[in-house]
Design a protein around this motif. Structure first.
Motif, PDB file in Angstrom:
ATOM      1  N   LYS A  22      26.601  85.437 -86.176  1.00  0.00           N
ATOM      2  CA  LYS A  22      27.099  85.284 -87.540  1.00  0.00           C
ATOM      3  C   LYS A  22      27.899  86.522 -87.954  1.00  0.00           C
ATOM      4  N   TYR A  25      31.232  86.580 -86.226  1.00  0.00           N
ATOM      5  CA  TYR A  25      32.131  85.600 -86.837  1.00  0.00           C
ATOM      6  C   TYR A  25      32.704  86.140 -88.135  1.00  0.00           C
ATOM      7  N   ALA A  29      36.483  86.641 -88.993  1.00  0.00           N
ATOM      8  CA  ALA A  29      37.043  85.793 -90.052  1.00  0.00           C
ATOM      9  C   ALA A  29      37.764  86.662 -91.081  1.00  0.00           C
ATOM     10  N   HIS A  30      37.181  87.817 -91.408  1.00  0.00           N
ATOM     11  CA  HIS A  30      37.850  88.714 -92.358  1.00  0.00           C
ATOM     12  C   HIS A  30      39.173  89.205 -91.808  1.00  0.00           C
ATOM     13  N   HIS A  33      41.391  85.338 -90.938  1.00  0.00           N
ATOM     14  CA  HIS A  33      41.508  84.137 -91.780  1.00  0.00           C
ATOM     15  C   HIS A  33      42.914  84.053 -92.371  1.00  0.00           C
ATOM     16  N   ASP A  35      44.206  82.876 -94.909  1.00  0.00           N
ATOM     17  CA  ASP A  35      44.390  83.104 -96.347  1.00  0.00           C
ATOM     18  C   ASP A  35      44.320  84.581 -96.718  1.00  0.00           C
ATOM     19  N   VAL A  36      43.737  85.397 -95.858  1.00  0.00           N
ATOM     20  CA  VAL A  36      43.596  86.813 -96.225  1.00  0.00           C
ATOM     21  C   VAL A  36      44.229  87.758 -95.206  1.00  0.00           C
ATOM     22  N   LYS A  38      47.015  89.460 -92.498  1.00  0.00           N
ATOM     23  CA  LYS A  38      48.441  89.745 -92.340  1.00  0.00           C
ATOM     24  C   LYS A  38      48.820  89.774 -90.850  1.00  0.00           C
ATOM     25  N   PHE A  46      42.247  82.521 -85.664  1.00  0.00           N
ATOM     26  CA  PHE A  46      41.140  82.062 -86.492  1.00  0.00           C
ATOM     27  C   PHE A  46      40.618  80.701 -86.023  1.00  0.00           C
ATOM     28  N   TYR A  53      32.491  79.493 -83.319  1.00  0.00           N
ATOM     29  CA  TYR A  53      31.361  79.647 -84.238  1.00  0.00           C
ATOM     30  C   TYR A  53      30.717  78.308 -84.567  1.00  0.00           C
ATOM     31  N   LYS A  57      26.792  78.518 -83.726  1.00  0.00           N
ATOM     32  CA  LYS A  57      25.876  78.734 -84.861  1.00  0.00           C
ATOM     33  C   LYS A  57      24.785  77.666 -84.919  1.00  0.00           C
TER      34      LYS A  57
ATOM     35  N   THR B  63      43.026  76.324-100.776  1.00  0.00           N
ATOM     36  CA  THR B  63      42.582  77.663-100.362  1.00  0.00           C
ATOM     37  C   THR B  63      41.094  77.821-100.641  1.00  0.00           C
ATOM     38  N   ARG B  66      38.984  76.128 -98.018  1.00  0.00           N
ATOM     39  CA  ARG B  66      38.937  76.892 -96.757  1.00  0.00           C
ATOM     40  C   ARG B  66      38.031  78.109 -96.889  1.00  0.00           C
ATOM     41  N   LEU B  67      38.207  78.856 -97.981  1.00  0.00           N
ATOM     42  CA  LEU B  67      37.413  80.080 -98.151  1.00  0.00           C
ATOM     43  C   LEU B  67      35.928  79.747 -98.253  1.00  0.00           C
ATOM     44  N   ASP B  70      34.786  78.657 -94.662  1.00  0.00           N
ATOM     45  CA  ASP B  70      34.911  79.618 -93.577  1.00  0.00           C
ATOM     46  C   ASP B  70      34.159  80.919 -93.847  1.00  0.00           C
ATOM     47  N   PHE B  71      33.974  81.268 -95.128  1.00  0.00           N
ATOM     48  CA  PHE B  71      33.231  82.490 -95.436  1.00  0.00           C
ATOM     49  C   PHE B  71      31.874  82.180 -96.062  1.00  0.00           C
ATOM     50  N   GLU B  72      31.545  80.901 -96.169  1.00  0.00           N
ATOM     51  CA  GLU B  72      30.265  80.475 -96.751  1.00  0.00           C
ATOM     52  C   GLU B  72      30.056  81.139 -98.115  1.00  0.00           C
ATOM     53  N   ILE B  85      43.164  86.973-104.460  1.00  0.00           N
ATOM     54  CA  ILE B  85      44.277  86.441-103.668  1.00  0.00           C
ATOM     55  C   ILE B  85      45.474  86.177-104.573  1.00  0.00           C
ATOM     56  N   ARG B  89      49.192  87.784-104.225  1.00  0.00           N
ATOM     57  CA  ARG B  89      50.418  86.963-104.165  1.00  0.00           C
ATOM     58  C   ARG B  89      51.416  87.410-105.228  1.00  0.00           C
TER      59      ARG B  89
END
Lengths: 318, 108
Positions: A22, A25, A29-30, A33, A35-36, A38, A46, A53, A57, B63, B66-67, B70-72, B85, B89
């Protein structure tokens, strides 16, 4: 079927605890991912991390994965003969399909259990987002792009395959950085009558050698010689729709923006952005004797002081 | 392989109800309502009694989905992440606008 080393993907030992898996992962993921992150290949990375995972898991899926044995990543392999009997007794046919993805085996584990009561789950198809980089010229006139997507799809037996889909999408003119287009129904196929997923195209503009875009406006550096800026001139300026002549008024200062209305990118609902020519005053780094003499003459004659606005503190200090 | 030509539509031209939004982004309507009242998903301004949601909201809701997976994340973590976020942006957009005006740079 190609083997994937889920432990290596997460960077953990095969005997790693649930907690360690965990943590690994979360760390990845950080970092990746979409969405976050670059990172350039964030989305691909990802996907791999999430797939690993998803299987590791879940203790049952992990046990099933471990029994596949250890192979090197990318190596072709078949699950051991008794594997399917143990983990997927509801599956009538043996896996033979070459294009079956490893993740499909574990999807099955879940799907197999869910379907045991003879119940058919209605599921909407998956939505997909695809990054579509376009040039400023393409955004100006509209373009057609080729999309090659690998979509997971269920076949008639309910098995998951990665199916390549190729199609062309017409990108209408007026796209700009950060805009999205929706292609309804072109995502993953719905299951048992569920709606098909949608495909979202995220437009980004590719760097251009001389235009910079801000929304539908374009900016362009316009280098002028000192005498052009002083005397005024008329210069040819490139625009995406073709060159235009721009009148530079006498006494034009550096950094001044000369606006060319309607010469930017078209907007989707009609109208057009503007093009701004940003004046830069440039001087030759090498001059010949005659030019030098003329500059010297100008220097002797001119009373112009470009630093007249500085407070004359120096005169007191001396 | 079959190659087909597809027309696309501007994402910006849609408006959907909360129920449709919930279906499109696969998040429970109750959670979406919380995100809306928390101000991280904004309905379109309209005179209609039932809120309508546009492209921005759909993008934010996707978004969020997904968050959350994926990040629970729980609801408050989700709101914090979405808020941050959004700020990133906005800053990126401002940076892009400023860079465009800056002479001697060619990145868009």
């Amino acid at each position: 079927m190609k083997y994937k080393d889920y432990y290596a993907t997460l960077g953990v030992e095969r005997g790693a605890s649930e907690d360690a898996i965990k943590k690994a992962y979360r760390r990845l993921a950080h970092k990746y991912h979409p969405d976050v992150s670059k990172e350039a290949d964030a989305e691909e990375r990802f996907k791999e991390v999430a797939e690993a995972y998803q299987t590791l898991k879940d203790p049952e899926k992990r046990a099933a994965y471990d029994q596949l044995g250890t192979h090197s990543a990318g190596q072709d392999f078949q699950p051991p003969p008794d594997w399917q009997r143990q983990w997927q007794p509801s599956q009538e046919e043996a896996f033979s399909a070459e294009d079956l993805d490893l993740s499909a085996l574990f999807e099955h584990l879940r799907a197999g259990r869910g379907a045991r009561g003879g119940e058919r789950m209605v599921m909407a198809g998956q939505d997909y987002e695809v990054a579509v980089p376009v040039s400023i010229e393409q955004a100006y006139s509209g373009t057609q792009i080729d999309l090659d997507l690998n979509m997971p799809e269920y076949d008639a037996q309910g098995r998951l395959h990665r199916t390549p889909h190729a199609f062309k999408a017409r990108i209408p003119k007026g796209a700009t950085d950060g805009q999205r287009l929706r292609v309804p129904g072109k995502g993953g196929k719905g299951i048992n009558g569920g709606r098909n997923g949608d495909l979202y195209l995220n437009i980004s503009l590719l760097p251009h050698p001389y235009y910079r875009a801000n929304g539908h406006d374009l900016y362009l550096d316009l280098p002028l010689s000192a005498w052009e800026a002083v005397l005024g001139t008329s210069v040819e300026v490139p625009t995406p729709g073709g060159s235009v002549r721009l009148k530079v008024p006498p006494g034009t200062q550096a950094a001044r923006q000369l606006r060319l209305p309607g010469r930017g990118l078209p907007k989707p609902k009609g109208g057009q952005g503007d093009l701004y020519a940003v004046v830069q005053i440039v001087v030759p780094s090498v001059v010949n004797d005659r030019e030098r003499a003329l500059y010297q003459q100008l220097s002797d004659v001119s009373a112009y002081d470009p630093r007249a606005h500085f407070v004359r503190e120096g005169s007191h200090a001396n | 392989m079959r190659i087909e030509l597809t027309d696309v539509m501007w994402f910006e031209e849609h408006s959907v109800s909360l129920r449709e939004l919930s279906e499109l982004c696969a998040l429970p309507a109750a959670l979406l309502e919380e995100l809306v009242s928390g101000g991280v998903i904004l309905p379109l301004e309209s005179v209609a009694t039932e809120p309508r949601f546009g492209a921005q909201a759909l993008s934010a809701a996707r978004t969020a989905r997904r968050l959350r997976e994926d990040f629970e994340l729980d609801t408050s973590g989700l709101m914090l992440a979405l808020g941050l976020i959004d700020r990133v942006r906005d800053l990126e957009r401002e940076l892009r606008a400023l860079r465009a005006r800056l002479p001697g740079t060619t990145s868009p």
